[in-house]
Write an enzyme that holds these catalytic residues in place. Structure first.
Site, PDB file in Angstrom:
ATOM      1  N   ASN A   1       0.872  -1.175   0.000  1.00  0.00           N
ATOM      2  CA  ASN A   1       0.000   0.000   0.000  1.00  0.00           C
ATOM      3  C   ASN A   1       0.909   1.224   0.000  1.00  0.00           C
ATOM      4  OD1 ASN A   1      -1.787   2.050   0.434  1.00  0.00           O
ATOM      5  ND2 ASN A   1      -2.365   1.439   2.516  1.00  0.00           N
TER       6      ASN A   1
ATOM      7  N   LYS B   1       0.200   4.260  -0.397  1.00  0.00           N
ATOM      8  CA  LYS B   1      -0.440   5.466   0.150  1.00  0.00           C
ATOM      9  C   LYS B   1      -0.139   6.666  -0.765  1.00  0.00           C
ATOM     10  CE  LYS B   1      -0.180   3.337   4.640  1.00  0.00           C
ATOM     11  NZ  LYS B   1      -0.266   3.476   6.076  1.00  0.00           N
TER      12      LYS B   1
ATOM     13  N   HIS C   1      -9.699   1.375   4.156  1.00  0.00           N
ATOM     14  CA  HIS C   1      -8.448   1.525   4.894  1.00  0.00           C
ATOM     15  C   HIS C   1      -8.686   2.474   6.069  1.00  0.00           C
ATOM     16  CE1 HIS C   1      -4.397   2.734   5.967  1.00  0.00           C
ATOM     17  NE2 HIS C   1      -4.019   1.589   5.445  1.00  0.00           N
TER      18      HIS C   1
ATOM     19  N   GLU D   1      -7.093   4.846   7.223  1.00  0.00           N
ATOM     20  CA  GLU D   1      -6.892   6.276   6.939  1.00  0.00           C
ATOM     21  C   GLU D   1      -8.112   6.862   6.245  1.00  0.00           C
ATOM     22  OE1 GLU D   1      -3.066   5.723   5.099  1.00  0.00           O
ATOM     23  OE2 GLU D   1      -2.328   5.098   7.071  1.00  0.00           O
TER      24      GLU D   1
ATOM     25  N   GLU E   1      -6.032  -4.703  10.047  1.00  0.00           N
ATOM     26  CA  GLU E   1      -4.980  -3.726  10.309  1.00  0.00           C
ATOM     27  C   GLU E   1      -5.312  -2.943  11.573  1.00  0.00           C
ATOM     28  OE1 GLU E   1      -2.767  -2.596   6.474  1.00  0.00           O
ATOM     29  OE2 GLU E   1      -4.576  -1.397   6.524  1.00  0.00           O
TER      30      GLU E   1
ATOM     31  N   GLY F   1       1.982   2.292  10.739  1.00  0.00           N
ATOM     32  CA  GLY F   1       2.966   3.371  10.653  1.00  0.00           C
ATOM     33  C   GLY F   1       3.620   3.713  11.977  1.00  0.00           C
TER      34      GLY F   1
ATOM     35  N   SER G   1       2.816  -2.056  10.394  1.00  0.00           N
ATOM     36  CA  SER G   1       4.248  -2.176  10.713  1.00  0.00           C
ATOM     37  C   SER G   1       4.807  -3.561  10.426  1.00  0.00           C
ATOM     38  CB  SER G   1       4.513  -1.775  12.179  1.00  0.00           C
ATOM     39  OG  SER G   1       4.169  -0.431  12.367  1.00  0.00           O
TER      40      SER G   1
ATOM     41  N   GLY H   1       2.633  -1.165   4.259  1.00  0.00           N
ATOM     42  CA  GLY H   1       2.735   0.263   3.940  1.00  0.00           C
ATOM     43  C   GLY H   1       4.189   0.654   3.747  1.00  0.00           C
ATOM     44  N   GLY H   2       4.782   1.243   4.785  1.00  0.00           N
ATOM     45  CA  GLY H   2       6.154   1.778   4.700  1.00  0.00           C
ATOM     46  C   GLY H   2       7.155   0.826   4.059  1.00  0.00           C
TER      47      GLY H   2
HETATM   48  P1  PGA Z   1       2.423   0.286   7.598  1.00  0.00           P
HETATM   49  O1  PGA Z   1       1.003   0.533   6.899  1.00  0.00           O
HETATM   50  O2  PGA Z   1       2.949  -1.019   7.078  1.00  0.00           O
HETATM   51  O3  PGA Z   1       3.272   1.472   7.191  1.00  0.00           O
HETATM   52  O4  PGA Z   1       2.182   0.248   9.076  1.00  0.00           O
HETATM   53  C1  PGA Z   1       0.131  -0.518   6.609  1.00  0.00           C
HETATM   54  C2  PGA Z   1      -1.128   0.024   5.962  1.00  0.00           C
HETATM   55  O5  PGA Z   1      -1.577   1.104   6.342  1.00  0.00           O
HETATM   56  O6  PGA Z   1      -1.705  -0.612   5.054  1.00  0.00           O
END
Ligand code: PGA
Length: 257
Positions: free
Chosen positions: A9, A11, A102, A104, A174, A180, A220, A241-242
Site C-alpha cells: 500500500n 499510500k 483503509h 486512513e 490492520e 505506521g 508495521s 505500507g512503509g
Molecule cells: P504500515 O502501513 O505497514 O506502514 O504500518 C500498513 C497500511 O496502512 O496498510
C-alpha cells in the site's frame, strides 16, 4: 486453497517516475525468481496512487501473479463528484483490485461502514476484487472492545454480500495502533484476531468458504517480522505500507511465506 498475498500500500507516496522505478525494480526481482518458485506461491498486489495505475499495469503486464490496485473508489457509478474516481474508471484502466475501508479513509476522511458497504458493492459490480480493511483503535483494544469493533465493521461493511460477491473479497486486518507506528501486532495477537475473523466468515458463509478465504495482516509489517506473522495459521499474507516502498525490503517480505 487459500491464496497467499503480499500487497504493497503505497499510500500518497512516490511521483509517477519513482513509482514506475519501484514497480520495475520489484518486477525485475520477480522475473528472476518467479512467484511460483517461492514458498507459498504468493500473489503480489501494488496499491498505488491513481495517477500511477496505467503505467504500473504496463510494467506488471505478463508477470504471473502480479496485480495493480487502486486505494479507493467512489460509491456512485458516475456524476458530479469533483475529484473522485469511480469503480468503472478503475476497471476500464485494466486494474483488477481496490482497497476499501483503509483506516486512513475511515479516520481521516470519515468513511463509515455504510459508505464502505456502498463502495464494496459498486467495486464488485464492476468485477474488481476488493481488499476490505478492518481494524480497531488503541483505546478500543485497551478497553477490550476490539472483537466487537471488528465484528461490527465486517457485519455492516461486508457481510451483506451474497456468496458470489463475497468470493471477490479479501480481508485485511490492520489494527490502527500498529499502522505506521513501528509497533506491529504480535504474531499471537494477529493470529487471535484472524481466527476470530475466520470464525465470523464461517458463521455467515459456511466453513468451506471460510477455510479458503484470504485474510491479510497489516500494521508495521516488515522483512524482520513478516516470517513470524505469516507463519500463523490464519495469517495469509500482509498489506504492507512503509516497507513496500523499498524494492529489496518488499521482495524479502514476498519471500517470507
Ligand atoms: P504500515 O502501513 O505497514 O506502514 O504500518 C500498513 C497500511 O496502512 O496498510
Amino acid at each position: 486453497m487459500r491464496k497467499k498475498i503480499a500487497a504493497g500500500n503505497w499510500k500518497m507516496n512516490t511521483t509517477v517516475d519513482e513509482g514506475k522505478k519501484l514497480a520495475k525494480d520489484i518486477c525485475d526481482m520477480i522475473a528472476k525468481k518467479p512467484l511460483k518458485t517461492i514458498n507459498g506461491n504468493p500473489g503480489v498486489i501494488f496499491f498505488t496512487p491513481f495517477v500511477h495505475l496505467i503505467e504500473i499495469s504496463k510494467i506488471i503486464d505478463g508477470l504471473d501473479g502480479v496485480y495493480a490496485g487502486a486505494q479507493n473508489c467512489h460509491s456512485k457509478p458516475s456524476g458530479a463528484f469533483t475529484g473522485e474516481v469511480s469503480a468503472s474508471m478503475i476497471k476500464s484502466a485494466g486494474i483488477t483490485h481496490v482497497l476499501v475501508g483503509h483506516s486512513e479513509r475511515r479516520n481521516l476522511f470519515n468513511e463509515n461502514n455504510k459508505m464502505l458497504a456502498a463502495k464494496a458493492s459498486i467495486a464488485v459490480e464492476n468485477d474488481l476484487k476488493i481488499v476490505f480493511c478492518c481494524g480497531e483503535l488503541l483505546d478500543e483494544r485497551e478497553n477490550e472492545k476490539h472483537f466487537d469493533v471488528i465484528r461490527n465493521q465486517l457485519k455492516e461493511g461486508l457481510f451483506w454480500m451474497d456468496e458470489r460477491s463475497f468470493s471477490n473479497a479479501l480481508i485485511a486486518y490492520e489494527p490502527v495502533w500498529a499502522i505506521g507506528t513501528g509497533v506491529n501486532a504480535t504474531p499471537g495477537q494477529a493470529q487471535e484476531m484472524h481466527a476470530f475473523i475466520r470464525k465470523q466468515i464461517a458463521e455467515k458463509y459456511g466453513k468451506k468458504i471460510a477455510e479458503n478465504f484470504t485474510i491479510l495482516y497489516g500494521g508495521s509489517c516488515n522483512s524482520k517480522n513478516a516470517k513470524q506473522l505469516f507463519k500463523q495459521e490464519d495469517v495469509d499474507g500482509g498489506l504492507i505500507g512503509g516497507a513496500s516502498l523499498k524494492a529489496g525490503e518488499f521482495f524479502k517480505i514476498v519471500q517470507s511465506f
